[in-house]
Design a protein around this motif. Structure first.
Motif, PDB file in Angstrom:
ATOM      1  N   GLN A 127       0.816  -1.166   0.023  1.00 17.16           N
ATOM      2  CA  GLN A 127      -0.259   0.060  -0.021  1.00 17.16           C
ATOM      3  C   GLN A 127       0.803   1.403  -0.140  1.00 17.16           C
ATOM      4  O   GLN A 127       0.447   2.396  -0.695  1.00 17.16           O
ATOM      5  CB  GLN A 127      -1.077   0.032   1.144  1.00 17.16           C
ATOM      6  N   GLN A 128       1.943   1.180   0.841  1.00 19.45           N
ATOM      7  CA  GLN A 128       2.911   2.260   0.779  1.00 19.45           C
ATOM      8  C   GLN A 128       3.532   2.527  -0.394  1.00 19.45           C
ATOM      9  O   GLN A 128       3.918   3.699  -0.985  1.00 19.45           O
ATOM     10  CB  GLN A 128       3.952   2.033   1.921  1.00 19.45           C
ATOM     11  N   MET A 129       3.727   1.385  -1.258  1.00 22.44           N
ATOM     12  CA  MET A 129       4.470   1.382  -2.453  1.00 22.44           C
ATOM     13  C   MET A 129       3.679   2.043  -3.465  1.00 22.44           C
ATOM     14  O   MET A 129       3.891   2.785  -4.470  1.00 22.44           O
ATOM     15  CB  MET A 129       5.134   0.158  -2.922  1.00 22.44           C
ATOM     16  N   SER A 130       2.341   1.793  -3.484  1.00 22.75           N
ATOM     17  CA  SER A 130       1.275   2.196  -4.232  1.00 22.75           C
ATOM     18  C   SER A 130       1.153   3.849  -4.027  1.00 22.75           C
ATOM     19  O   SER A 130       1.079   4.550  -5.109  1.00 22.75           O
ATOM     20  CB  SER A 130       0.005   1.697  -4.209  1.00 22.75           C
ATOM     21  N   ARG A 131       1.420   4.259  -2.781  1.00 20.65           N
ATOM     22  CA  ARG A 131       1.362   5.329  -2.581  1.00 20.65           C
ATOM     23  C   ARG A 131       2.522   6.380  -3.165  1.00 20.65           C
ATOM     24  O   ARG A 131       2.454   7.427  -3.402  1.00 20.65           O
ATOM     25  CB  ARG A 131       1.549   5.769  -0.951  1.00 20.65           C
ATOM     26  N   LEU A 132       3.657   5.530  -3.270  1.00 22.24           N
ATOM     27  CA  LEU A 132       4.861   6.402  -3.686  1.00 22.24           C
ATOM     28  C   LEU A 132       4.593   6.336  -5.434  1.00 22.24           C
ATOM     29  O   LEU A 132       4.930   7.585  -5.817  1.00 22.24           O
ATOM     30  CB  LEU A 132       5.790   5.430  -3.456  1.00 22.24           C
ATOM     31  N   LEU A 133       4.169   5.261  -5.868  1.00 25.08           N
ATOM     32  CA  LEU A 133       3.874   5.434  -7.374  1.00 25.08           C
ATOM     33  C   LEU A 133       2.726   6.434  -7.747  1.00 25.08           C
ATOM     34  O   LEU A 133       2.775   6.939  -8.749  1.00 25.08           O
ATOM     35  CB  LEU A 133       3.437   3.777  -7.704  1.00 25.08           C
ATOM     36  N   HIS A 134       1.935   7.091  -6.737  1.00 27.10           N
ATOM     37  CA  HIS A 134       0.905   7.939  -7.014  1.00 27.10           C
ATOM     38  C   HIS A 134       1.629   9.120  -7.347  1.00 27.10           C
ATOM     39  O   HIS A 134       0.837  10.013  -8.320  1.00 27.10           O
ATOM     40  CB  HIS A 134       0.333   8.110  -5.792  1.00 27.10           C
ATOM     41  N   TYR A 135       2.859   9.591  -7.068  1.00 24.73           N
ATOM     42  CA  TYR A 135       3.435  10.591  -7.546  1.00 24.73           C
ATOM     43  C   TYR A 135       3.862  10.603  -9.096  1.00 24.73           C
ATOM     44  O   TYR A 135       4.399  11.748  -9.549  1.00 24.73           O
ATOM     45  CB  TYR A 135       4.728  10.939  -6.500  1.00 24.73           C
ATOM     46  N   LEU A 136       3.896   9.532  -9.616  1.00 29.38           N
ATOM     47  CA  LEU A 136       4.047   9.417 -11.012  1.00 29.38           C
ATOM     48  C   LEU A 136       2.671   9.976 -11.718  1.00 29.38           C
ATOM     49  O   LEU A 136       2.961  10.042 -12.985  1.00 29.38           O
ATOM     50  CB  LEU A 136       4.320   7.920 -11.278  1.00 29.38           C
ATOM     51  N   ASN A 177      15.603   5.511 -11.948  1.00 31.56           N
ATOM     52  CA  ASN A 177      15.715   4.019 -12.635  1.00 31.56           C
ATOM     53  C   ASN A 177      15.162   2.912 -12.157  1.00 31.56           C
ATOM     54  O   ASN A 177      14.894   1.862 -12.749  1.00 31.56           O
ATOM     55  CB  ASN A 177      17.393   3.645 -12.478  1.00 31.56           C
ATOM     56  N   GLY A 178      14.868   2.870 -11.013  1.00 26.36           N
ATOM     57  CA  GLY A 178      14.278   1.718 -10.208  1.00 26.36           C
ATOM     58  C   GLY A 178      13.086   1.064 -10.922  1.00 26.36           C
ATOM     59  O   GLY A 178      12.865  -0.100 -11.179  1.00 26.36           O
ATOM     60  N   ILE A 179      12.017   1.930 -11.223  1.00 28.48           N
ATOM     61  CA  ILE A 179      10.537   1.492 -11.424  1.00 28.48           C
ATOM     62  C   ILE A 179      10.672   0.989 -12.966  1.00 28.48           C
ATOM     63  O   ILE A 179      10.109  -0.106 -13.189  1.00 28.48           O
ATOM     64  CB  ILE A 179       9.671   2.408 -11.104  1.00 28.48           C
ATOM     65  N   ILE A 180      11.219   1.825 -13.663  1.00 25.51           N
ATOM     66  CA  ILE A 180      11.322   1.472 -14.972  1.00 25.51           C
ATOM     67  C   ILE A 180      12.253   0.373 -15.243  1.00 25.51           C
ATOM     68  O   ILE A 180      11.830  -0.761 -16.062  1.00 25.51           O
ATOM     69  CB  ILE A 180      11.909   2.486 -16.082  1.00 25.51           C
ATOM     70  N   ASN A 181      13.281  -0.066 -14.584  1.00 27.03           N
ATOM     71  CA  ASN A 181      14.089  -1.115 -14.572  1.00 27.03           C
ATOM     72  C   ASN A 181      13.449  -2.581 -14.201  1.00 27.03           C
ATOM     73  O   ASN A 181      13.695  -3.253 -14.639  1.00 27.03           O
ATOM     74  CB  ASN A 181      15.710  -0.943 -13.715  1.00 27.03           C
ATOM     75  N   LEU A 182      12.806  -2.134 -13.007  1.00 25.63           N
ATOM     76  CA  LEU A 182      11.964  -3.283 -12.376  1.00 25.63           C
ATOM     77  C   LEU A 182      10.964  -3.850 -13.495  1.00 25.63           C
ATOM     78  O   LEU A 182      11.005  -4.956 -13.682  1.00 25.63           O
ATOM     79  CB  LEU A 182      11.196  -2.728 -11.375  1.00 25.63           C
ATOM     80  N   LEU A 183      10.232  -2.992 -13.808  1.00 32.77           N
ATOM     81  CA  LEU A 183       9.412  -3.495 -15.121  1.00 32.77           C
ATOM     82  C   LEU A 183      10.017  -4.118 -16.289  1.00 32.77           C
ATOM     83  O   LEU A 183       9.627  -5.317 -16.685  1.00 32.77           O
ATOM     84  CB  LEU A 183       8.608  -2.165 -15.627  1.00 32.77           C
ATOM     85  N   LEU A 200      17.527  -6.950 -10.227  1.00 32.64           N
ATOM     86  CA  LEU A 200      16.598  -7.041  -9.430  1.00 32.64           C
ATOM     87  C   LEU A 200      17.073  -6.959  -7.862  1.00 32.64           C
ATOM     88  O   LEU A 200      16.260  -6.548  -6.939  1.00 32.64           O
ATOM     89  CB  LEU A 200      15.819  -8.351  -9.787  1.00 32.64           C
ATOM     90  N   GLY A 201      18.175  -7.731  -7.720  1.00 33.92           N
ATOM     91  CA  GLY A 201      18.580  -7.848  -6.356  1.00 33.92           C
ATOM     92  C   GLY A 201      18.994  -6.314  -5.861  1.00 33.92           C
ATOM     93  O   GLY A 201      18.715  -5.727  -4.870  1.00 33.92           O
ATOM     94  N   GLN A 202      19.661  -5.607  -6.919  1.00 37.31           N
ATOM     95  CA  GLN A 202      19.962  -4.008  -6.499  1.00 37.31           C
ATOM     96  C   GLN A 202      18.736  -3.162  -6.407  1.00 37.31           C
ATOM     97  O   GLN A 202      18.580  -2.369  -5.515  1.00 37.31           O
ATOM     98  CB  GLN A 202      20.758  -3.655  -7.772  1.00 37.31           C
ATOM     99  N   ILE A 203      17.804  -3.435  -7.197  1.00 32.45           N
ATOM    100  CA  ILE A 203      16.473  -2.856  -7.086  1.00 32.45           C
ATOM    101  C   ILE A 203      15.768  -3.191  -5.960  1.00 32.45           C
ATOM    102  O   ILE A 203      15.257  -2.078  -5.099  1.00 32.45           O
ATOM    103  CB  ILE A 203      15.459  -2.980  -8.248  1.00 32.45           C
ATOM    104  N   TYR A 204      15.855  -4.465  -5.536  1.00 32.03           N
ATOM    105  CA  TYR A 204      15.407  -4.747  -4.110  1.00 32.03           C
ATOM    106  C   TYR A 204      16.066  -4.035  -3.011  1.00 32.03           C
ATOM    107  O   TYR A 204      15.276  -3.411  -2.028  1.00 32.03           O
ATOM    108  CB  TYR A 204      15.380  -6.036  -4.048  1.00 32.03           C
ATOM    109  N   ASN A 205      17.032  -3.816  -3.152  1.00 39.92           N
ATOM    110  CA  ASN A 205      17.955  -2.901  -2.122  1.00 39.92           C
ATOM    111  C   ASN A 205      17.404  -1.614  -2.041  1.00 39.92           C
ATOM    112  O   ASN A 205      17.363  -0.771  -1.236  1.00 39.92           O
ATOM    113  CB  ASN A 205      19.310  -2.923  -2.389  1.00 39.92           C
ATOM    114  N   GLN A 206      17.051  -0.999  -3.536  1.00 36.41           N
ATOM    115  CA  GLN A 206      16.692   0.213  -3.467  1.00 36.41           C
ATOM    116  C   GLN A 206      15.351   0.421  -3.014  1.00 36.41           C
ATOM    117  O   GLN A 206      14.770   1.340  -2.407  1.00 36.41           O
ATOM    118  CB  GLN A 206      16.330   0.606  -5.074  1.00 36.41           C
ATOM    119  N   LEU A 207      14.306  -0.547  -3.158  1.00 36.28           N
ATOM    120  CA  LEU A 207      13.016  -0.827  -2.485  1.00 36.28           C
ATOM    121  C   LEU A 207      12.967  -0.748  -0.889  1.00 36.28           C
ATOM    122  O   LEU A 207      12.504  -0.131  -0.510  1.00 36.28           O
ATOM    123  CB  LEU A 207      12.261  -2.081  -2.944  1.00 36.28           C
TER     124      LEU A 207
END
Length: 609
Positions: free
Chosen positions: A32-41, A164-170, A324-331
């Motif tokens: 839910q918190q992640m969704s709230r962050l994505l709301h800023y996009l 980078n994180g969100i687009i790279n994750l996708l 993905l491991g790096q992105i997970y650390n970013q998350l």
């Protein structure tokens, strides 16, 4: 500051009294918190996001297509059949695909960087604007340093995620799905053999997540403590040097700094486990590919071209796994920071503004306290059943010992707090029914510890009314007697003052705050020990100016100096949050009560001098 014992990293970290409102807590990944962050996009969903996704898809299609072309066509057809024409076409075609991939990748990086910067700008803007609207109670419980960490460091830590994180994750997730589908299509047996390591890898990486997440929470907490101590040390440097506590203060800072180093080192160490683990998985997968793939080639189950394609895809497979491991650390970092950011954004002002609050169209300044009781907390009652009727245009002085409730009354008038019980009214309106901005636009407050912002003298005075002309600013300075010393400065009203106005004396800073308050042209003027930092000569110069200023305005004066309060229309003597007596100077002197003794003791002190 008391003399400090030798401090270690652990001892500093374990001092729970240091900033008790900050604590690292263990929580599951909050979608839910992640969704709230994505709301800023959301503001960029029709512009930058589609462009970034399009560039990402071009990049992904090219990368997934090339290994098929190399294995199936270059190796198994062109090279196997010695077809140089087909080989030439394939080389040119692959070159064109890589050129398209380069262009798409370049624009993807440019777009996601712009997207990340805009998103961080929006988030920091919202956070700062929200913090400015919070009640005094919020700032009473937090140090300035810890608030700075939220607005600066915690928001900055989200930058990599949005950049980078969100687009790279996708992209990486889609790449993995595409690679697995192609591998199974090319050879189900070899695909299963090569990917058998995945369940083991998933199980072990899952075990690491909880520890890594907690470590990054600890890092954010410790950075807050470090910044808070730095801010406090810099603000209080004169006191530190006056009491010769530099060594002890340095020792304390070293302890906090060492704890910050340990927490960050531990978090980085745990995060670093993932990369080597992926590399080991890659090595195991490569060994399986060579061994089992060679067996299948010998048995003519697969072609050499399929083996080559597998080798390409396998190399591509572990690359997004590692990312993905790096992105997970970013998350994890983003979750630790966003928890703290949203904690502030979810903080609501103690002074609530009703949905249909009214505005003061005009204000005369008639103030009524109707059986007001106020407490900052359950153990400290500041005001007991206070009832006051302050007529518009009158000057009221509040007198009493420290802690008697004088400043609390002033704070309630400005509605920095709401009464625990009872009602505060101005012009007959309950302040809780009025818009806060409308109320405070008619009130000016001058404090003993005045604040001067970095900038010019002109800008500091104009802070009280930004639309004021230069002539109005100068006139306000003349009224309070600040014009003469301003003109003696190197550049007059254009003189740049340092942070907190350090190039000015305490009395000069106070005169500027008077000019700033006067320029706002308030209906209610609150002077909270406002002349305490002004010497006797300077005070005499502004007494006549104050008489002119206070005429027609409601004034609340908190002061101990007899010269400041004796001409007040009403003097209210407070003790422990209760009204002991009230009246004008002559009437209170005749009563020979508390006020009489306060005045007498002041004269006795002057006689001794």
């Amino acid at each position: 500051m008391a003399k400090l014992k030798k401090i270690t990293a652990d001892s500093v970290y374990n001092k729970r009294f240091y900033y008790p409102q900050e604590s690292a807590v263990e929580k599951p990944f909050n979608w839910q918190q992640m969704s709230r962050l994505l709301h800023y996009l959301k503001p960029y969903m029709r512009t930058l996001v589609p462009l970034a996704v399009l560039a990402m898809l071009v990049n992904m299609v090219v990368r997934l297509t090339v290994p098929i072309l190399i294995g199936d066509y270059v190796v198994d057809k062109a090279i196997a059949n010695r077809d140089t024409t087909l080989l030439t076409y394939l080389i040119v075609g692959i070159g064109v695909l890589y050129l398209a991939n380069y262009i798409a990748n370049r624009y993807r990086i440019m777009i996601v960087n712009t997207l990340g910067q805009k998103t961080i700008y929006d988030l920091r803007k919202e956070l700062f604007s929200h913090v400015q609207r919070l009640s005094h109670n919020f700032f009473d419980k937090r140090s300035a340093g810890s608030i700075l960490v939220r607005i600066l460091n915690d928001v900055n830590s989200l930058q990599e995620l949005f950049t980078n994180g969100i687009i790279n994750l996708l992209m990486d997730v889609m790449m993995l799905v595409g690679i697995v589908a192609i591998l199974i299509f090319l050879s189900p047996q070899l695909a299963l053999a090569v990917l058998v390591i995945l369940p083991i890898m998933f199980y072990i990486s899952t075990k690491l997540r909880r520890n890594i997440r907690r470590s990054w929470q600890d890092v954010r907490l410790q950075k807050s403590r470090l910044n808070s101590h730095l801010n406090e040390s810099i603000q209080g440097i004169r006191i530190t040097q006056s009491f010769i506590q530099e060594e002890e203060n340095t020792q304390y800072f070293n302890g906090v700094n060492a704890s910050n180093y340990e927490k960050e080192r531990l978090a980085m160490k745990k995060s670093a486990y993932f990369g080597p683990f992926v590399e080991m998985s890659n090595a195991i997968g490569t060994v399986i590919l060579i061994a089992y793939g060679s067996h299948l080639i010998i048995n003519e189950t697969i072609t050499v071209g399929i083996f080559v394609s597998f080798a390409f895809y396998l190399g591509m497979f572990w690359e997004p796994i590692s990312r993905l491991g790096q992105i997970y650390n970013q998350l994890l970092v983003a979750m630790a920071s966003s928890e703290r950011i949203f904690e502030f954004l979810d903080e609501q002002p103690n002074v609530d503004e009703k949905k249909h609050a009214k505005r003061f169209k005009e204000m005369t300044g008639h103030i009524i306290f109707d059986h007001v009781r106020f407490s900052y907390d359950d153990d400290r009652i500041a005001l007991h059943d206070i009832s006051l009727d302050i007529k518009a245009g009158t000057t009221v002085a509040l007198v009493g010992h420290t802690g008697s409730g004088k400043s609390t009354i002033a704070n309630l008038i400005s509605r920095f707090y709401d009464p625990t019980e009872g009602v505060v009214r101005i012009d007959g309106y309950d302040l809780r029914d009025m818009k806060v901005q409308s109320l405070r636009s008619h009130i000016s407050v001058v404090l003993q510890d005045t604040f001067i912002f970095s900038g010019s003298i002109m800008e500091n005075i104009r802070f009280g009314r930004p639309e004021a002309t230069d002539e109005e600013v100068i006139e306000s300075a003349k009224v309070v007697g600040a014009h003469s010393f301003i003109m003696r400065l190197s550049n007059g009203y254009g003189t740049e003052v340092e942070e907190r106005g350090n190039i000015l004396s305490a009395g000069e800073r106070q005169l500027l705050s008077f000019a700033r308050a006067l320029l706002a042209n308030p209906r209610i003027l609150i002077l909270d020990e406002a002349t305490a930092s002004i010497d006797t000569e300077a005070e005499m110069k502004i007494q006549e100016a104050l008489r002119k200023l206070l005429k027609g305005r409601t004034a609340i004066i908190i002061a101990h100096r007899l010269s400041t309060i004796r001409e007040a229309d009403n003097i209210i003597v407070l003790e422990n949050g209760k009204i002991l007596e009230q009246g004008n100077h002559d009437a209170l002197i005749q009563q020979e009560g508390e006020y009489y003794h306060l005045v007498k003791s002041q004269f006795e002190m002057l006689d001794e001098l």
